[in-house]
Design an enzyme around this catalytic site. Sequence first.
Site, short mmCIF file in Angstrom:
data_model
loop_
_atom_site.label_atom_id
_atom_site.label_comp_id
_atom_site.label_asym_id
_atom_site.label_seq_id
_atom_site.Cartn_x
_atom_site.Cartn_y
_atom_site.Cartn_z
N ASN A 219 0.85 -1.20 0.00
CA ASN A 219 0.00 0.00 0.00
C ASN A 219 0.88 1.24 0.00
OD1 ASN A 219 0.50 0.88 2.86
ND2 ASN A 219 -0.26 -1.18 3.21
N LYS A 298 8.46 -16.87 -10.87
CA LYS A 298 7.64 -15.78 -11.43
C LYS A 298 6.43 -16.34 -12.19
CE LYS A 298 7.96 -11.78 -14.40
NZ LYS A 298 8.56 -11.31 -15.62
N PRO A 314 -2.38 -12.04 10.69
CA PRO A 314 -2.67 -11.89 12.14
C PRO A 314 -2.84 -10.43 12.48
CG PRO A 314 -0.35 -12.43 11.79
CD PRO A 314 -1.02 -12.53 10.44
N PHE A 332 -4.07 2.96 15.01
CA PHE A 332 -4.49 3.98 14.04
C PHE A 332 -5.70 3.44 13.29
CE2 PHE A 332 -1.59 7.63 13.34
CZ PHE A 332 -0.78 7.43 14.45
N LYS A 346 -13.18 0.41 16.03
CA LYS A 346 -11.89 -0.29 16.16
C LYS A 346 -11.40 -0.28 17.60
CE LYS A 346 -10.49 0.00 11.41
NZ LYS A 346 -9.97 0.74 10.30
N LYS A 350 -10.67 -3.99 18.93
CA LYS A 350 -9.27 -4.38 19.19
C LYS A 350 -8.91 -4.25 20.66
CE LYS A 350 -7.97 -3.42 14.45
NZ LYS A 350 -6.92 -3.94 13.58
O1 PMT Z 1 3.07 6.08 6.49
P1 PMT Z 1 2.49 7.40 6.05
O2 PMT Z 1 2.62 7.63 4.56
O3 PMT Z 1 3.03 8.56 6.86
O4 PMT Z 1 0.91 7.35 6.31
C1 PMT Z 1 0.45 7.27 7.62
C2 PMT Z 1 -0.76 6.29 7.74
C3 PMT Z 1 -1.94 6.86 6.99
C4 PMT Z 1 -0.37 4.92 7.20
C5 PMT Z 1 -1.06 6.17 9.28
O5 PMT Z 1 -1.40 7.44 9.79
C6 PMT Z 1 -2.17 5.17 9.55
O6 PMT Z 1 -3.35 5.48 9.50
N1 PMT Z 1 -1.78 3.90 9.86
C7 PMT Z 1 -2.73 2.78 10.03
C8 PMT Z 1 -3.20 2.32 8.70
C9 PMT Z 1 -4.10 1.11 8.80
O7 PMT Z 1 -3.69 0.07 8.41
O8 PMT Z 1 -5.22 1.31 9.43
P2 PMT Z 1 -6.36 0.14 9.61
O9 PMT Z 1 -7.57 0.91 9.96
O10 PMT Z 1 -6.42 -0.75 8.44
O11 PMT Z 1 -5.82 -0.70 10.85
C10 PMT Z 1 -6.20 -0.42 12.19
C11 PMT Z 1 -5.05 -0.64 13.13
O12 PMT Z 1 -4.74 -2.03 13.23
C12 PMT Z 1 -3.77 0.03 12.73
O13 PMT Z 1 -3.17 0.52 13.90
C13 PMT Z 1 -2.94 -1.10 12.13
O14 PMT Z 1 -1.53 -0.88 12.32
C14 PMT Z 1 -3.40 -2.29 12.95
N2 PMT Z 1 -3.33 -3.57 12.24
C15 PMT Z 1 -4.09 -3.79 11.13
C16 PMT Z 1 -4.05 -5.04 10.52
C17 PMT Z 1 -3.21 -6.04 11.05
N3 PMT Z 1 -3.15 -7.24 10.48
N4 PMT Z 1 -2.50 -5.80 12.14
C18 PMT Z 1 -2.54 -4.58 12.75
O15 PMT Z 1 -1.85 -4.37 13.76
#
Ligand code: PMT
Length: 416
Positions: A219, A298, A314, A332, A346, A350
């Site tokens: 991403n 590939k 996970p 986040f 969330k 979580k």
């Molecule tokens: O890196 P930059 O370009 O500066 O951009 C910053 C950002 C937009 C990436 C950052 O501010 C941000 O929002 N990060 C979280 C992005 C995300 O994956 O959000 P989510 O809503 O999909 O996930 C929720 C939370 O669960 C996040 O804290 C994520 O790290 C965590 N997660 C998600 C999936 C997973 N398998 N494991 C996790 O720990």
Amino acid sequence: MATLVNKRILLGITGGIAAYKSPDLVRRLREGGAEVRCVLTRAAAEFITPLTLHAVSDQPVYQNLFGEQPTSEVVSGGEAKAMEHIELARWADAVVVAPASADFIARLAQGRADDLLTTLCLAADAPVAIAPAMNQQMWQNPATQSNVETLRRNGLHLFGPGDGSQACGEVGPGRMLEPVDIARLTAGLFESGELEGLGVVITAGPTWEAIDPVRGITNKSSGKMGYAIAAAAAEAGARVTLISGPTALADPDRVKVVRVASAQEMYDAVHTQVHGAQVFIAAAAVADYRPVAPATTKIKKKSEHLTLELVRTPDILASVAALTPAPFAVGFAAETENVEANARTKLAAKKVDLIAGNLVGVPDRGFEAEDNGLLLVEATGVTELPIQPKTKLARALIHHVAQRLAARRGQTRERA
Ligand code: PMT
């Protein structure tokens, strides 16, 4: 050791003979890793030219309030974009006025905004420091002393002055500190000590889920947000471990960096590092799904359609929040709409202490951008951190977390 790496310093220069040291100060700040922009008062331009400061800073030099052309447009052949004064104040991680004359100190103490530099000092939400430089009698004058006291009470930082022989031939207090000392004190402005001795683990950047040896699912996360949080936590005195997906960013100063690629690798690294940590902040954009069986060679273009079977990765954040004891867990939420409601969902799903919701998919914030804004959603309420450079935003988030930890420690003491 305090650091100036990646800091944006607005250097104000007022009218005084010590202004001849300004180019050296710019050089010292830049050697420490800072980006420096200079603002001259009208009187300062009698002692030092904008051209000199532009040459040593390699940045626009500003002299004028409202509407007039920034000096940079003259000295740099029009490359620099004109900036409103508020935008310039917002740009700065710290404002340092060196030399600060008696007249400037008096105007600032009165809260005047009658030139660009006083206006910037009033408009800045960053720390402001002054390095006074004047004749010893002027410094000791009760009017100056009372103005300095007012500024100190208002939260401004005072660098010096030193004591010794002066340009006017007199001896006493009022000498501007040497540039090397001002640079060191400027770096110290960023050291809050709020997380002194605590362990903080942070995730940042994207993950890479292999489809075959040369292709993958990823991403647009640049890592800027998570790296800024790691730097801010280190400035706050924490022992910081940053678990980073693939990014083009340099390791932040005083931070242990563990580089990983996939969500599973990030999960493993987090669980190796997080034990004993008091804070976990998940800023990484982790893939929610990965290919079930990445090809070992590939994949060739054979048919018109190709179906990839994906499986959930996970959930790193939820798994850390479920540990006993669990660190203060911050997640986040990257949302294209309904930031607060989705962040709240969330937070509950979580079982974390705080979700920092941010709007993504719009220009100039979120993924890849230099700026961002956050909505901090907790069980007790919502706090908005407005759009600002990610470096500043990260400091505000760390400050918020430090306050929550301090409150928790207070409650534990009360119960004991
Ligand atoms: O890196 P930059 O370009 O500066 O951009 C910053 C950002 C937009 C990436 C950052 O501010 C941000 O929002 N990060 C979280 C992005 C995300 O994956 O959000 P989510 O809503 O999909 O996930 C929720 C939370 O669960 C996040 O804290 C994520 O790290 C965590 N997660 C998600 C999936 C997973 N398998 N494991 C996790 O720990």
